[in-house]
Motif scaffolding. Structure first.
Motif, PDB file in Angstrom:
ATOM      1  N   ASP A   1       0.560  -8.325   7.641  1.00  0.00           N
ATOM      2  CA  ASP A   1       1.250  -8.946   6.499  1.00  0.00           C
ATOM      3  C   ASP A   1       1.162  -8.032   5.282  1.00  0.00           C
ATOM      4  N   LYS A   2       1.462  -6.753   5.511  1.00  0.00           N
ATOM      5  CA  LYS A   2       1.412  -5.757   4.443  1.00  0.00           C
ATOM      6  C   LYS A   2       2.685  -4.914   4.443  1.00  0.00           C
ATOM      7  N   ILE A   3       3.042  -4.455   3.265  1.00  0.00           N
ATOM      8  CA  ILE A   3       4.156  -3.507   3.121  1.00  0.00           C
ATOM      9  C   ILE A   3       3.561  -2.131   2.880  1.00  0.00           C
ATOM     10  N   TYR A   4       3.972  -1.168   3.681  1.00  0.00           N
ATOM     11  CA  TYR A   4       3.514   0.210   3.527  1.00  0.00           C
ATOM     12  C   TYR A   4       4.663   1.054   2.981  1.00  0.00           C
ATOM     13  N   MET A   5       4.391   1.815   1.922  1.00  0.00           N
ATOM     14  CA  MET A   5       5.415   2.614   1.252  1.00  0.00           C
ATOM     15  C   MET A   5       4.946   4.043   1.016  1.00  0.00           C
ATOM     16  N   PRO A   6       5.867   5.023   1.028  1.00  0.00           N
ATOM     17  CA  PRO A   6       5.507   6.370   0.569  1.00  0.00           C
ATOM     18  C   PRO A   6       5.214   6.311  -0.928  1.00  0.00           C
TER      19      PRO A   6
ATOM     20  N   GLU B   1       0.839  -1.191   0.000  1.00  0.00           N
ATOM     21  CA  GLU B   1       0.000   0.000   0.000  1.00  0.00           C
ATOM     22  C   GLU B   1       0.878   1.247   0.000  1.00  0.00           C
ATOM     23  N   HIS B   2       0.620   2.157  -0.931  1.00  0.00           N
ATOM     24  CA  HIS B   2       1.370   3.403  -1.027  1.00  0.00           C
ATOM     25  C   HIS B   2       0.605   4.555  -0.365  1.00  0.00           C
ATOM     26  N   GLY B   3       1.357   5.553   0.072  1.00  0.00           N
ATOM     27  CA  GLY B   3       0.741   6.719   0.696  1.00  0.00           C
ATOM     28  C   GLY B   3       1.125   6.879   2.148  1.00  0.00           C
ATOM     29  N   SER B   4       1.964   5.989   2.670  1.00  0.00           N
ATOM     30  CA  SER B   4       2.400   6.058   4.051  1.00  0.00           C
ATOM     31  C   SER B   4       3.477   7.124   4.234  1.00  0.00           C
TER      32      SER B   4
END
Length: 304
Positions: free
Chosen positions: A185-190, A172-175
């Protein structure tokens, strides 16, 4: 009167502790503020690449990748090609006079009878030495490119995008930060546009090095490699897992031919890594091995 025969005693030199020798090499680099898997410059436009044996074509793996990267950074080698003296000689190539080889290690076994009278194969570490192409008499250092570094916009690299997509990891982007949440169990990305370029890597390379770092964390989930679970890794802490992710990202970036990002918080990581290295000489071996397993796991998820 008989003279007693002079007794001679052979004193055996202590066997090298290769685990400690390799660990001391990494410690020396970290104490100097250098992270062996992050080259602080692009030599002739080239990021740090996976070291390869020039004769066999095989890439060095695990701890040997770190050892040869360390040697390359210390001696400013621009080539990623290595071989033993005999291997270079078979190609009519020879190291310059006074050049010293760089150590690599590998496991071998010897047979030993146990208490039950059964023969067991006991593993032990052996060493060998290789020379970089830059050390050969035939090597001529290329001229530095004329064009200077210039900032570029984010530009997708199709093979890397496909590699990430094929893992089917939930991203998921927007972090505000890059992280892997074990429970979700998720990857958070800018967003990709949040990444900026610097003198070491482009915004594109910065983004990919970070997401490959988080994907390495992702492989450690209990449904995948279950890293950190079980007796063997019962004493692992955050610093150890972080080192595995750092190495995993570095290995993959080198494989794709892209630079790794300077995260800006090296001092905290270096401090924790130094503490672990000093307490356990096998720490770096284990971390490199686990990073290698993580990379191989991700590769197996790729569609043919």
């Amino acid at each position: 009167m008989e003279h007693a025969a002079a007794k001679t005693e052979t004193i055996k030199a202590p066997r090298k502790d290769l685990h400690q020798e390799v660990t001391d090499t990494i410690i020396r680099q970290l104490e100097n503020g250098v992270i062996p898997w992050q080259q602080p410059w692009k030599d002739f436009g080239q990021p740090l690449r996976l070291p390869v044996n020039f004769v066999t074509g095989n890439k060095y793996q695990g701890i040997n990748t770190l050892m040869l990267w360390t040697s390359s950074i210390e001696q400013r080698f621009s080539s990623n090609e290595w071989a033993t003296f005999k291997q270079w000689a078979s190609k009519e190539e020879f190291p310059r006079k006074g050049q010293r080889g760089s150590m690599i290690v590998y496991y071998s076994t010897f047979e030993k009878e146990n208490e039950d009278g059964e023969t067991e194969n006991i593993p032990f570490l052996k060493s060998s030495y290789v020379f970089n192409r830059c050390q050969l008499t035939s090597y001529e250092r290329p001229k530095r490119p004329v064009d200077e570094y210039a900032e570029t916009l984010f530009d997708k690299i199709p093979p890397v995008e496909a590699f990430i997509e094929n893992t089917q990891a939930v991203i998921e982007h927007g972090s505000d930060e890059a992280c892997y949440h074990h429970i979700d169990d998720k990857i958070y990305m800018p967003y990709r546009s949040d990444f900026t370029a610097n003198a070491v890597c482009t915004a594109t390379e910065g983004y990919y090095s970070v997401i490959l770092h988080e994907l390495t964390h992702w492989t450690g989930h209990s449904d995948r490699l279950a890293r950190g679970k079980g007796k063997r890794f019962s004493d692992w802490d955050y610093a150890v897992e972080e080192l595995v992710a750092e190495l995993g990202s570095a290995f993959m970036c080198a494989d794709f031919g892209i630079a790794t990002i300077d995260k800006g918080n090296h001092s905290a990581y270096i401090s924790s890594w130094l503490k672990a290295l000093r307490e356990n000489k096998r720490y770096i071996f284990t971390a490199a091995s686990e990073a290698n397993k993580a990379v191989e796991y991700l590769k197996k998820l790729q569609v043919n």
